[in-house]
Design an enzyme around this catalytic site. Structure first.
Site, PDB file in Angstrom:
ATOM      1  N   HIS A  46      -9.880  -6.994   0.702  1.00 41.36           N
ATOM      2  CA  HIS A  46      -9.762  -6.883   1.887  1.00 41.36           C
ATOM      3  C   HIS A  46     -10.549  -6.195   2.321  1.00 41.36           C
ATOM      4  O   HIS A  46     -11.139  -5.068   1.508  1.00 41.36           O
ATOM      5  CB  HIS A  46      -8.429  -6.254   2.385  1.00 41.36           C
ATOM      6  N   ASP A  87      -4.151  -1.471  -4.317  1.00 41.50           N
ATOM      7  CA  ASP A  87      -4.213  -1.944  -3.159  1.00 41.50           C
ATOM      8  C   ASP A  87      -3.006  -3.048  -3.126  1.00 41.50           C
ATOM      9  O   ASP A  87      -3.167  -4.058  -3.525  1.00 41.50           O
ATOM     10  CB  ASP A  87      -5.099  -2.604  -2.437  1.00 41.50           C
ATOM     11  N   GLN A  91      -0.219  -6.613  -0.131  1.00 37.10           N
ATOM     12  CA  GLN A  91       0.458  -7.799  -0.320  1.00 37.10           C
ATOM     13  C   GLN A  91       1.357  -7.989  -1.223  1.00 37.10           C
ATOM     14  O   GLN A  91       1.973  -8.986  -1.257  1.00 37.10           O
ATOM     15  CB  GLN A  91      -0.687  -8.850  -0.575  1.00 37.10           C
ATOM     16  N   LYS A 105       4.249  -4.822   6.265  1.00 37.40           N
ATOM     17  CA  LYS A 105       4.029  -6.027   5.403  1.00 37.40           C
ATOM     18  C   LYS A 105       5.229  -6.008   4.456  1.00 37.40           C
ATOM     19  O   LYS A 105       5.459  -6.952   3.569  1.00 37.40           O
ATOM     20  CB  LYS A 105       2.874  -5.984   4.459  1.00 37.40           C
ATOM     21  N   CYS A 165      -9.995 -11.277   6.866  1.00 40.43           N
ATOM     22  CA  CYS A 165     -10.704  -9.866   6.732  1.00 40.43           C
ATOM     23  C   CYS A 165     -10.946  -9.648   5.390  1.00 40.43           C
ATOM     24  O   CYS A 165     -11.069  -8.835   4.729  1.00 40.43           O
ATOM     25  CB  CYS A 165      -9.675  -8.587   7.087  1.00 40.43           C
TER      26      CYS A 165
END
Lengths: 425, 150
Positions: free
Chosen positions: A142, A219, A222, A245, A383
């Site tokens: 991202h 990261d 998600q 999220k 993104c």
């Protein structure tokens, strides 16, 4: 064991809503927004990779805080401040348990994943990364896991190295092995890709990096709503996530970092709450993790986030995982059956995301069309412009699911897609 | 569904499928690039302007049906017009797509452009319809930088 079996049986639902043993109706009832119509149609919310909806428990927790508990934390000697402080620090414990961190000192509240990554780039990167050093990312990051490192590279003279992906949207592991070298100072990698859905083998990525003593940032934006995360089992050095999220509020997130590493870092933002004492000659910084939380934090957000994590855990990742896997397969199969539709991202390990393009119809036209049938999907570059470039498309449509989605959501989407294909033909 | 039919009228779908004046122009006197950072769409406009008249005009790029049809209908309309007339049409088109949904559309004055009235129901798509027009305005006013819809 017997109780588990009994429970599973009692929550069994009609086939239509039921790819596995999972009471999706019960979950849906907890999310007030899912009850509202859009353009007179039932809402089929399939943009969960952008943000998730909030259960009543989270909304109520935030309401309760502002209604009856609002005060600043860490300094008041009065009742309300004690309540707010207890809740805020209690939330830290909830996060620590959720991620299975070794200590609450390793949990820093931030404004979200982007903020967490920027914190590491500034407080770790500026101290330990120098000219000629290398940072390894992947092609499917991202923008929030690209730009902070680019900024750091511009400032320090370090270099970015990028792990390529194959046509399915999987990392090419051998290429990663080759990129790792004595100049590598950090690997920063996405757990689950927001535009392709690929689940990366982060544990293997971390193990390999650690052979050369290279720290790894994961990261997890998600990942957290779909997979059980255990930071000690992964052995990651940093883990970043966003509250919104995972059914929590926007504007709040977490940076997990190993205590030793956090201890070695420069402070991030200066201000109140991150200090022990301030004199014009010298300031002594606060203990971990407060050193990294300057200023009055998003107290209500942190309380809401903890409630969201508790909610997810009450459902359980085993149940969520099995249900979502079946739902993802259902959605992918049904979409693949449409003529002229091409899936973007067909990794063997996927979670939550189905990206696609339809020949001759621009994603924005598709997005607008299905919206009027009550279906919320994303159309754009998500993104991740390097991913779009890799597949030679300016944008894709993306249907991304959460545990409250059901087969009907995909059925509505597919009916709408049939219509637009016919109209545009 | 009514609003969708209003937006995706047959004439727009036809222009999307087979856009007029689509492609590069080598001997153009004016050119400009438009970019919608929201969706990543890009459009290029080429024009040959002689004695204040747009003798030829072409466009190319990536875009949704609305953006493409807008480029197609716009170029067909602007061919042979003076620069001043083009600027006037730009104003009229801008006014149309940003006007209140309930206000009447002067179909006589707007002619073919009136098909874009449906876009008013879709605030997120107004920029798609306007991209080609903003780009042509920059081209004929000889602005070199990339025009964005932001």
């Amino acid at each position: 064991m017997e109780t588990t079996t009994l429970k599973k049986e009692t929550v069994r639902l009609p086939e239509s809503r039921q790819p596995g043993h999972f009471d999706v109706e019960k979950i849906r009832a907890d999310f007030p927004i899912l009850q509202r119509p859009v353009y007179g149609k039932p809402l089929a919310y399939l943009d969960n990779a952008a943000t998730t909806q909030k259960p009543l428990a989270v909304i109520e927790a935030i309401r309760r805080y502002y209604n009856a508990e609002n005060a600043n934390i860490h300094r008041g000697v009065y009742h309300l401040s004690e309540v707010a402080t207890r809740k805020y620090e209690g939330a830290r414990k909830t996060v620590k348990n959720f991620l299975n961190a070794a200590s609450e000192k390793e949990i820093v509240f931030t404004a979200g994943t982007t903020d967490s990554i920027n914190l590491v780039a500034a407080a770790y990167g500026r101290k330990f990364i120098k000219a000629g050093d290398e940072i390894i990312l992947s092609h499917m990051e991202h923008h929030s896991n690209i730009v902070p490192w680019q900024m750091l590279c511009e400032e320090t003279g370090a270099k970015l190295r990028v792990i390529p992906i194959n046509d399915r949207g999987e990392l090419i592991f051998e290429a990663y092995e080759k990129l790792l070298n004595e100049r590598t100072r950090l690997v920063s990698i996405v757990y689950v890709s927001n535009s392709l859905g690929t689940v990366n083998p982060v544990k293997e990525i971390i193990a390999l990096a650690h052979q050369g003593n290279v720290p790894v940032l994961v990261d997890g934006a998600q990942a957290v709503a779909h997979l059980k995360v255990d930071v000690q089992d992964l052995d990651c050095d940093f883990f970043a996530l966003s509250g919104h999220k995972i059914f929590g509020p926007t504007g709040v997130g977490v940076l997990y970092a190993k205590e030793k590493i956090l201890e070695s870092m420069n402070p991030y933002r200066g201000g109140g709450d991150m200090i022990r004492s301030v004199k014009f000659e010298k300031t002594v910084y606060a203990e971990l993790p407060h050193r990294f939380e300057a200023g009055t934090p998003h107290i209500a957000g942190v309380i809401g986030l903890a409630k969201a994590l508790e909610y997810v855990e009450s459902v359980g990742f085993e149940a969520i995982g099995a249900y979502e896997k079946a739902l993802l397969e259902y959605g992918q199969e049904a979409l693949s059956a449409l003529k002229k539709l091409k899936l973007i991202g067909t990794a063997r390990e996927k979670a939550g995301v189905i990206s696609f393009v339809i020949e001759g119809i621009h994603p924005h036209d598709i997005g607008t069309w299905v919206d009027r049938q009550g279906v919320a999907i994303r159309a754009g570059h998500h993104c991740t412009q390097p991913v779009m470039e890799r597949y030679g498309v300016p944008s894709t449509c993306r249907a991304s699911l959460a545990m409250y989605n059901c087969k009907e959501d995909f059925d509505t989407l597919i009916t709408a897609l049939h219509d637009i294909i016919k109209v545009f033909d | 569904m009514e609003e969708l039919k209003e937006l995706y009228q047959q004439i727009i779908l036809d222009h999307n499928k087979s856009p007029k004046n689509y492609g590069k122009m080598v001997n153009c006197t004016h050119a400009s690039e438009g970019y919608n950072p929201l969706c990543g769409d890009r459009i290029k406009i080429y024009a040959k302007v002689e004695n204040g008249v747009i003798e030829d005009i072409k466009f190319e790029g990536e875009g949704c049906a609305i953006a493409k049809a807008s480029g197609s209908i716009m170029t067909a309309l602007l061919k042979g017009k003076t620069v001043a007339e083009a600027q006037q049409l730009f104003e009229e088109f801008q006014h149309l797509i940003t006007s209140d949904v309930r206000s009447n559309v002067d179909t006589e004055k707007l002619g073919k452009l009136a098909v874009f009235a449906g876009v008013r129901e879709f605030p997120t798509r107004v920029k798609c319809a306007g991209l080609a027009w903003h780009t042509v305005k920059a081209a004929i006013e000889k602005k070199d930088e990339v025009v964005t819809t932001e």
